[in-house]
Design an enzyme around this catalytic site. Structure first.
Site, mmCIF file in Angstrom:
data_model
loop_
_atom_site.group_PDB
_atom_site.id
_atom_site.type_symbol
_atom_site.label_atom_id
_atom_site.label_comp_id
_atom_site.label_asym_id
_atom_site.label_seq_id
_atom_site.Cartn_x
_atom_site.Cartn_y
_atom_site.Cartn_z
ATOM 1 N N HIS A 206 52.138 40.114 43.408
ATOM 2 C CA HIS A 206 52.544 41.037 42.731
ATOM 3 C C HIS A 206 51.121 40.308 41.498
ATOM 4 O O HIS A 206 50.312 41.070 41.269
ATOM 5 C CB HIS A 206 53.542 41.413 41.768
ATOM 6 C CG HIS A 206 53.456 40.094 40.718
ATOM 7 N ND1 HIS A 206 54.670 38.740 41.113
ATOM 8 C CD2 HIS A 206 53.556 39.603 39.766
ATOM 9 C CE1 HIS A 206 54.511 38.422 39.930
ATOM 10 N NE2 HIS A 206 53.618 39.286 38.911
ATOM 11 N N ASP A 234 57.282 37.986 47.646
ATOM 12 C CA ASP A 234 56.214 38.074 46.092
ATOM 13 C C ASP A 234 55.394 36.856 46.543
ATOM 14 O O ASP A 234 55.665 35.861 46.187
ATOM 15 C CB ASP A 234 56.652 37.838 45.213
ATOM 16 C CG ASP A 234 56.492 38.499 43.827
ATOM 17 O OD1 ASP A 234 54.822 38.521 44.308
ATOM 18 O OD2 ASP A 234 56.728 37.989 42.979
ATOM 19 N N GLY A 304 51.558 34.833 32.772
ATOM 20 C CA GLY A 304 51.362 34.865 32.878
ATOM 21 C C GLY A 304 51.158 33.199 33.782
ATOM 22 O O GLY A 304 50.286 32.953 34.137
ATOM 23 N N SER A 306 53.323 33.627 36.394
ATOM 24 C CA SER A 306 53.384 34.057 37.987
ATOM 25 C C SER A 306 52.629 33.693 38.798
ATOM 26 O O SER A 306 51.229 33.749 38.652
ATOM 27 C CB SER A 306 53.441 35.816 37.757
ATOM 28 O OG SER A 306 53.788 36.277 36.564
ATOM 29 N N SER A 321 57.788 34.102 40.321
ATOM 30 C CA SER A 321 57.903 35.720 40.683
ATOM 31 C C SER A 321 58.421 36.109 39.185
ATOM 32 O O SER A 321 57.533 37.183 39.030
ATOM 33 C CB SER A 321 58.973 36.115 41.920
ATOM 34 O OG SER A 321 59.207 36.945 41.586
#
Length: 352
Positions: A206, A234, A304, A306, A321
């Site tokens: 993502h 992801d 952030g 991620s 994720s």
């Protein structure tokens, strides 16, 4: 708000959509939209610091810095025997040197005015108290005309400057948990993969969905998007095209530890947080689409983080994720894409 700028809100067990929406709207925002106020950092009271500060303040221009010798004794550089006697009377060791702090600082200031100019790329310099000089580190193989011109100009400052040849130029390093950016969005590094001599940053899909060109927080080029899989999975990969050095730090293997294993998450927002693995093969229904096969843990993650790293000791496990948003409270749920699946899908191995 661009959905890729943040960790996605996850429906916690027993919470309905309405509750999720209330949490998501208040808690999720781009990192750039929620700057944190600078706080006051209190430095630890380390041995010798108080005495060093006291002596250098008292001696003024007669001192040239302090350091610890191999036995752990405080050494104070001074320019006269009278100053040396003051140092010895305080219980520290004195070393009489040629240059005081003022001429060293003056040379350093002159060099700093040239920082970033042609001929200085790959060089480093600073006041070295042990050498009693401003030491300029120049890579062994750097002998072009621009570098030679800079070195000649530096030598003209006299013996306050020393030239030191070193093996190679310093390079930035980027590794698990550190920030990567595209446009106004920030994510984190999970791990570094490799294939046929080419290196890849592995992060969340993502994240890679929202931008093709990625940089470090300092603006240095990392690379360009190679693959992106979200939703469903992801994960995403960024092919290295810049000069930033990529490292997996202490991570040496990829694995799937048992549920209940103590783990750490590393991300560019919350740093290192700890928890345990709750289980594998979770299906999470994000607003942006469902992802299956995820790992659930109790480690805190926030916007952030991620793409950041899930690890246990030297074992790399997953890619951040999503998670329940808000403060890092008890009962936290976080979800991670298994790293082995991401590497296998792209024919990558963990960089050694």
């Amino acid at each position: 708000m661009n959905r890729g700028e943040h960790l996605k809100g996850v429906v916690p067990p027993l919470l309905g959509a309405a509750a999720l929406i209330a949490v998501s709207v208040s808690a999720i925002a781009p990192a750039s939209a929620q700057p944190q106020e600078a706080g006051t950092v209190r430095l630890a009271q380390l041995p010798h610091n108080a005495l060093a500060d006291q002596l250098t303040g008292r001696l003024g221009g007669q001192q040239a810095g302090t350091y610890l010798d191999g036995a752990g004794n405080l050494v104070v550089n001074v320019t006269s025997e009278a100053a040396a006697q003051q140092v010895r009377a305080s219980g520290a060791k004195a070393r009489v040197v040629k240059h005081g702090i003022a001429p060293l600082t003056a040379s350093m200031t002159k060099l700093d005015r040239l920082a970033g100019t042609h001929g200085t790329v790959g060089l480093a310099w600073g006041v070295d108290v042990i050498s009693n000089a401003v030491v300029i580190s120049v890579p062994q193989g750097d002998n072009d005309a621009a570098t030679k011109a800079f070195v000649k100009r530096a030598r003209a400052l006299g013996d306050t400057v020393q030239i030191k040849r070193v093996a190679a130029a310093p390079r930035l390093t980027l590794g698990p948990g550190e920030a990567i950016l595209t446009g106004g969005s920030r994510c984190s590094v999970s791990a570094i993969g490799a294939s046929g001599g080419t290196e890849y940053v592995v992060t969340a899909g993502h994240c890679t969905n929202i931008g093709s060109t990625w940089t470090t927080s300092g603006g240095q080029t990392v690379g360009t998007r190679q693959a992106s899989s979200f939703p469903g999975n992801d994960y995403g990969t960024i092919r290295k095209t810049g000069s930033v050095s990529l490292t997996n730090a202490q991570l040496t293997q990829v694995g799937k530890p048992q549920a209940g294993t103590q783990i750490q998450k590393k991300g560019s927002t919350t740093g290192t947080t700890s928890g345990t693995i709750r289980g594998y093969n979770r299906t999470v229904n994000y607003q942006e689409g469902a992802v299956s096969g995820l790992i659930e843990t109790t480690a805190c993650v926030q916007p952030g983080d991620s793409g950041g790293s899930l690890q246990s000791g030297s074992t790399a496990i997953g890619i951040t994720s999503g998670g329940t948003t808000g403060s890092c409270r008890s009962g936290f749920q976080s979800y991670f894409q298994p790293l082995d699946e991401a590497l296998q899908s792209q024919g990558l191995t963990l960089k050694r």
